[in-house]
Design an enzyme around this catalytic site. Structure first.
Site, PDB file in Angstrom:
ATOM      1  N   ARG A   1     -19.711 -28.167-151.252  1.00  0.00           N
ATOM      2  CA  ARG A   1     -18.831 -28.477-150.124  1.00  0.00           C
ATOM      3  C   ARG A   1     -18.783 -29.998-149.867  1.00  0.00           C
ATOM      4  O   ARG A   1     -17.724 -30.561-149.576  1.00  0.00           O
ATOM      5  CB  ARG A   1     -19.335 -27.728-148.884  1.00  0.00           C
ATOM      6  CG  ARG A   1     -18.591 -28.037-147.628  1.00  0.00           C
ATOM      7  CD  ARG A   1     -19.064 -27.150-146.511  1.00  0.00           C
ATOM      8  NE  ARG A   1     -18.302 -25.937-146.468  1.00  0.00           N
ATOM      9  CZ  ARG A   1     -17.115 -25.843-145.865  1.00  0.00           C
ATOM     10  NH1 ARG A   1     -16.591 -26.882-145.270  1.00  0.00           N
ATOM     11  NH2 ARG A   1     -16.450 -24.704-145.849  1.00  0.00           N
TER      12      ARG A   1
ATOM     13  N   LEU B   1     -14.468 -28.558-141.010  1.00  0.00           N
ATOM     14  CA  LEU B   1     -14.781 -29.900-141.505  1.00  0.00           C
ATOM     15  C   LEU B   1     -16.107 -30.360-140.909  1.00  0.00           C
ATOM     16  O   LEU B   1     -16.369 -30.140-139.719  1.00  0.00           O
ATOM     17  CB  LEU B   1     -13.654 -30.864-141.125  1.00  0.00           C
ATOM     18  CG  LEU B   1     -12.295 -30.481-141.732  1.00  0.00           C
ATOM     19  CD1 LEU B   1     -11.157 -31.243-141.065  1.00  0.00           C
ATOM     20  CD2 LEU B   1     -12.283 -30.721-143.242  1.00  0.00           C
TER      21      LEU B   1
ATOM     22  N   ASN C   1      -6.531 -30.075-134.368  1.00  0.00           N
ATOM     23  CA  ASN C   1      -6.447 -28.718-134.911  1.00  0.00           C
ATOM     24  C   ASN C   1      -5.581 -27.848-134.018  1.00  0.00           C
ATOM     25  O   ASN C   1      -5.534 -28.045-132.810  1.00  0.00           O
ATOM     26  CB  ASN C   1      -7.863 -28.119-134.979  1.00  0.00           C
ATOM     27  CG  ASN C   1      -7.881 -26.712-135.551  1.00  0.00           C
ATOM     28  OD1 ASN C   1      -7.299 -26.452-136.603  1.00  0.00           O
ATOM     29  ND2 ASN C   1      -8.530 -25.781-134.853  1.00  0.00           N
TER      30      ASN C   1
ATOM     31  N   HIS D   1      -5.041 -23.940-132.789  1.00  0.00           N
ATOM     32  CA  HIS D   1      -5.791 -22.691-132.717  1.00  0.00           C
ATOM     33  C   HIS D   1      -4.925 -21.647-132.011  1.00  0.00           C
ATOM     34  O   HIS D   1      -4.414 -21.924-130.918  1.00  0.00           O
ATOM     35  CB  HIS D   1      -7.094 -22.933-131.950  1.00  0.00           C
ATOM     36  CG  HIS D   1      -7.975 -21.731-131.894  1.00  0.00           C
ATOM     37  ND1 HIS D   1      -8.568 -21.196-133.013  1.00  0.00           N
ATOM     38  CD2 HIS D   1      -8.350 -20.944-130.849  1.00  0.00           C
ATOM     39  CE1 HIS D   1      -9.274 -20.130-132.668  1.00  0.00           C
ATOM     40  NE2 HIS D   1      -9.156 -19.965-131.366  1.00  0.00           N
TER      41      HIS D   1
HETATM   42  C1  GRF Z   1      -1.315 -20.879-136.876  1.00  0.00           C
HETATM   43  O1  GRF Z   1      -1.235 -19.794-136.000  1.00  0.00           O
HETATM   44  C2  GRF Z   1      -2.577 -21.672-136.659  1.00  0.00           C
HETATM   45  O2  GRF Z   1      -2.949 -21.774-135.340  1.00  0.00           O
HETATM   46  C3  GRF Z   1      -3.562 -20.801-137.408  1.00  0.00           C
HETATM   47  O3  GRF Z   1      -2.884 -20.460-138.590  1.00  0.00           O
HETATM   48  C4  GRF Z   1      -1.482 -20.415-138.308  1.00  0.00           C
HETATM   49  C5  GRF Z   1      -0.790 -21.311-139.294  1.00  0.00           C
HETATM   50  O4  GRF Z   1       0.556 -21.023-139.421  1.00  0.00           O
HETATM   51  N1  GRF Z   1      -4.832 -21.457-137.571  1.00  0.00           N
HETATM   52  P1  GRF Z   1       1.487 -21.806-140.430  1.00  0.00           P
HETATM   53  O5  GRF Z   1       0.799 -21.812-141.790  1.00  0.00           O
HETATM   54  O6  GRF Z   1       1.700 -23.198-139.905  1.00  0.00           O
HETATM   55  O7  GRF Z   1       2.775 -21.024-140.471  1.00  0.00           O
END
Ligand code: GRF
Length: 213
Positions: A74, A102, A116, A118
């Site tokens: 990693r 990360l 990020n 979420h």
């Molecule tokens: C999003 O819902 C993000 O929050 C999650 O994965 C999804 C990514 O969607 N972690 P995309 O690949 O941008 O369509």
């Protein structure tokens, strides 16, 4: 002249959030330029979206390794990612559906903020609960599978969050969030799609304010 913010985007999947950044860039509503896209999955459709635009893209798989060697493997993978990022000098790194954590070392070394997305609500400043706009409290859902968890827990409302990345998973200062009601008959996919509509709006909004972050 406005300087364009150089954005590196990390993806693992379809890349609709990445597409929202491209679209805002094209529409002139975002003074940003996607400088580099990195995916840890070869089949991430976001890679195709990137290549179609002549934007540099890299597939950087995290090799499978026996448990005893995992940390070292990693670390090498992160070093390669850091070297690539260093070559493209982003002002900000967006983890947009990137399904890898990360390390603190990566965050300290990469030289720019990492944010990020979420697909659930997170509390600003940590904690296990989130207070909704109407004062109700719901559990903070972290990690993978949080859309299914929101349904399984029967939450009336869930949502999405854009936050600064810290070594803690799905933690760190909240930059923007949006609530999304759970509707009767919602499935994981219908709910996730409504959440993603909000995520695409939020990521552009956060990048628009980047210089003040
Ligand atoms: C999003 O819902 C993000 O929050 C999650 O994965 C999804 C990514 O969607 N972690 P995309 O690949 O941008 O369509």
């Amino acid at each position: 002249m406005t300087t364009r913010v150089r954005v590196a985007v990390l993806i693992s999947g379809s890349g609709t959030n990445l597409q929202a950044i491209f679209d805002a860039q094209d529409a002139g509503t975002l003074a940003a330029e996607v400088a580099l896209v990195i995916s840890d999955r070869a089949d991430a459709y976001g890679l195709q979206r990137t290549l179609r635009r002549d934007v540099p893209a890299a597939f950087l798989p995290l090799p499978r390794a026996p448990k005893a060697e995992r940390a070292a493997v990693r670390a090498v993978w992160e070093d390669r990612m850091l070297a690539l990022l260093n070559a493209y000098q982003p002002d900000i790194i967006v983890s947009a559906g990137f399904l890898r954590v990360l390390s603190g070392r990566f965050l300290e070394t990469c030289g720019c903020p990492v944010i990020n997305q979420h697909p659930a609500l997170l509390p600003d400043g940590g904690g296990d609960t989130v207070t909704l706009a109407d004062g109700r409290q719901i559990p903070a859902l972290r990690g993978l599978g949080v859309v299914a968890q929101a349904l399984a827990l029967g939450l009336p409302v869930t949502g999405c969050t854009v936050h600064r990345v810290t070594p803690l998973v799905d933690d760190g200062p909240v930059l923007a969030h949006a609530e999304v009601p759970v509707l009767p008959g919602d499935t994981e996919s219908t709910l996730h799609e409504r959440i993603k509509m909000e995520e695409r709006r939020l990521i552009v909004e956060v990048l628009q304010t980047f210089r003040q972050l």
